[in-house]
Design an enzyme around this catalytic site. Structure first.
Site, PDB file in Angstrom:
ATOM      1  N   CYS A   1     -21.506  24.537 -57.031  1.00 35.18           N
ATOM      2  CA  CYS A   1     -21.639  24.605 -55.570  1.00 35.18           C
ATOM      3  C   CYS A   1     -23.115  24.478 -55.147  1.00 35.18           C
ATOM      4  O   CYS A   1     -23.685  23.407 -55.255  1.00 35.18           O
ATOM      5  CB  CYS A   1     -20.981  25.876 -55.042  1.00 35.18           C
ATOM      6  SG  CYS A   1     -20.540  25.748 -53.299  1.00 35.18           S
TER       7      CYS A   1
ATOM      8  N   HIS B   1     -15.407  24.971 -57.081  1.00 37.46           N
ATOM      9  CA  HIS B   1     -15.426  26.202 -57.871  1.00 37.46           C
ATOM     10  C   HIS B   1     -14.406  26.146 -59.004  1.00 37.46           C
ATOM     11  O   HIS B   1     -13.220  26.435 -58.786  1.00 37.46           O
ATOM     12  CB  HIS B   1     -15.146  27.413 -56.976  1.00 37.46           C
ATOM     13  CG  HIS B   1     -16.302  27.781 -56.108  1.00 37.46           C
ATOM     14  ND1 HIS B   1     -17.247  28.719 -56.486  1.00 37.46           N
ATOM     15  CD2 HIS B   1     -16.701  27.321 -54.902  1.00 37.46           C
ATOM     16  CE1 HIS B   1     -18.167  28.832 -55.535  1.00 37.46           C
ATOM     17  NE2 HIS B   1     -17.850  27.995 -54.567  1.00 37.46           N
TER      18      HIS B   1
ATOM     19  N   GLU C   1     -13.980  28.195 -61.301  1.00 35.17           N
ATOM     20  CA  GLU C   1     -13.468  29.546 -61.602  1.00 35.17           C
ATOM     21  C   GLU C   1     -12.398  29.988 -60.612  1.00 35.17           C
ATOM     22  O   GLU C   1     -11.806  31.060 -60.772  1.00 35.17           O
ATOM     23  CB  GLU C   1     -14.623  30.547 -61.604  1.00 35.17           C
ATOM     24  CG  GLU C   1     -15.050  31.077 -60.247  1.00 35.17           C
ATOM     25  CD  GLU C   1     -15.789  30.078 -59.374  1.00 35.17           C
ATOM     26  OE1 GLU C   1     -15.990  30.359 -58.176  1.00 35.17           O
ATOM     27  OE2 GLU C   1     -16.165  29.002 -59.883  1.00 35.17           O
TER      28      GLU C   1
END
Length: 359
Positions: free
Chosen positions: A248, A332, A334
């Protein structure tokens, strides 16, 4: 108690106040995720923003102590269509209203958040004030139009750590260069067998390299990447000396460090359903995103290659270097909240770390 969201263009949205009674100001943005409001509230990348959720019912599964992405809410304000007053979930330890109230976050419900979203899509992200109780709307309109824009120069120091700390996880030594990291990034690295040392945003390359890391992850964070030139300088010095992965804001900082450029999107990408194409395989992934800036593809130097693109608007979603062990993604991997389609990117980073360890 009534409340109002007033945008800088004078548009007013009224609703019922909940959470903490008071007033806040920030950049008004929308998120299209259907679940994950707790992760959104505590994501440091939302620091200084008033977040509106398009999904109509929020708070139905309550709040718990396990899904926090930082040590508390980072948003400036919260806007929903309907806040569930009585959550029902076996993991719940409290209500959304109580959580916002104890953390001093003002919120509104009863707002047509989809109408608000359409307005922001047409006019672009803008500043706003969320005010509850007895207010002078004309005064609020005047204030909303004159509030200063968000500045990463102030936002990043508010969400980074003051001192380095280490989270044990395994034999691989990884530095997390922290501009506002989500906890699930650290959780992923630990699951991959990494002991993670979290370094503050003002850390120098010399301080990071002194730890003899086998890899460095440059984290997400709030604001404009050009507002943190010290981060760009540190990433530039790390290039080629240790494997790098940017996420990001970290992706944008890597692009700037390589000599590229960034720009502000009209209304950003925020949600858990953004389609991204991996140009090396042709495969499409559904991704979790939260950012208001993007990398200019035509600004990247010869050594940098666009690796992923957004299928909604064609913006750059990832890059890699042809020769150096460095890559990044705008989204993202994750998740939290969102799909875990892109977890393979952590495996790619671990491969680079293991190659570095074997040298």
């Amino acid at each position: 108690m009534r409340g109002f969201l007033v945008l800088e263009d004078g548009t007013v949205y009224s609703g019922e106040a909940f959470g903490y009674p008071g007033r806040s100001h920030g950049e008004v943005v929308f998120n299209t995720s259907m679940t994950g409001y707790q992760e959104i509230l505590t994501d440091p990348s939302y620091c200084g923003q008033i977040v509106a959720l398009t999904y109509p019912l929020i708070g139905n599964y309550g709040i718990n102590d396990e899904d926090l992405e930082s040590d508390g809410p980072r948003v400036a304000g919260f806007v929903v269509h309907e806040a569930c007053p009585r959550p029902s979930n076996w993991r719940s330890t409290g209500s959304l209203d109580h959580y916002l109230r104890e953390n001093r976050i003002p919120a509104l419900q009863g707002v047509d958040t989809r109408a608000l979203t359409r307005h922001l899509r047409r006019r672009g992200t803008m500043r706003g004030i969320l005010a509850t109780g007895e207010v002078d709307l004309e005064e609020i309109k005047a204030l909303a139009a004159t509030r200063p824009a968000l500045s990463g120069a102030k936002l990043v120091p508010a969400v980074t750590n003051a001192k380095p700390y280490t989270v044990e996880g395994g034999p691989r030594r990884v530095v997390l260069y922290n501009f506002g990291v989500k906890e699930n990034i650290i959780r992923w690295l630990r699951r991959e067998g990494c002991t993670v040392t979290v370094m503050p945003a003002r850390s120098t390359a010399a301080a990071i390299l002194a730890l003899n890391p086998e890899g460095v992850v440059v984290s997400n964070g709030p604001g404009d990447p050009k507002d943190v030139p010290y981060g760009v300088a540190t990433v530039r010095e790390l290039l080629g000396r240790v494997p790098l992965m940017g996420i990001c804001l970290g992706h944008q900082l890597l692009a700037l460090a390589l000599g590229g450029d960034t720009y502000k999107l009209p209304f950003g990408h925020r949600g858990g359903n953004h389609p991204v194409k991996d140009l090396s395989t042709g495969r499409v992934y559904i991704t979790s995103q939260n950012h208001g800036y993007a990398v200019r593809a035509d600004s990247l130097p010869t050594g940098a290659v666009v690796s992923h693109i957004n299928l909604n608007d064609g913006t750059v979603e990832g890059l890699r270097h042809r020769e150096l062990p460095a890559f990044s993604v705008q989204y993202h991997p994750e998740s939290s909240p969102g799909p875990t389609d892109s977890e393979y990117l952590f495996h790619e980073f671990i491969r680079l770390v293991d190659e570095h360890r074997g040298q």
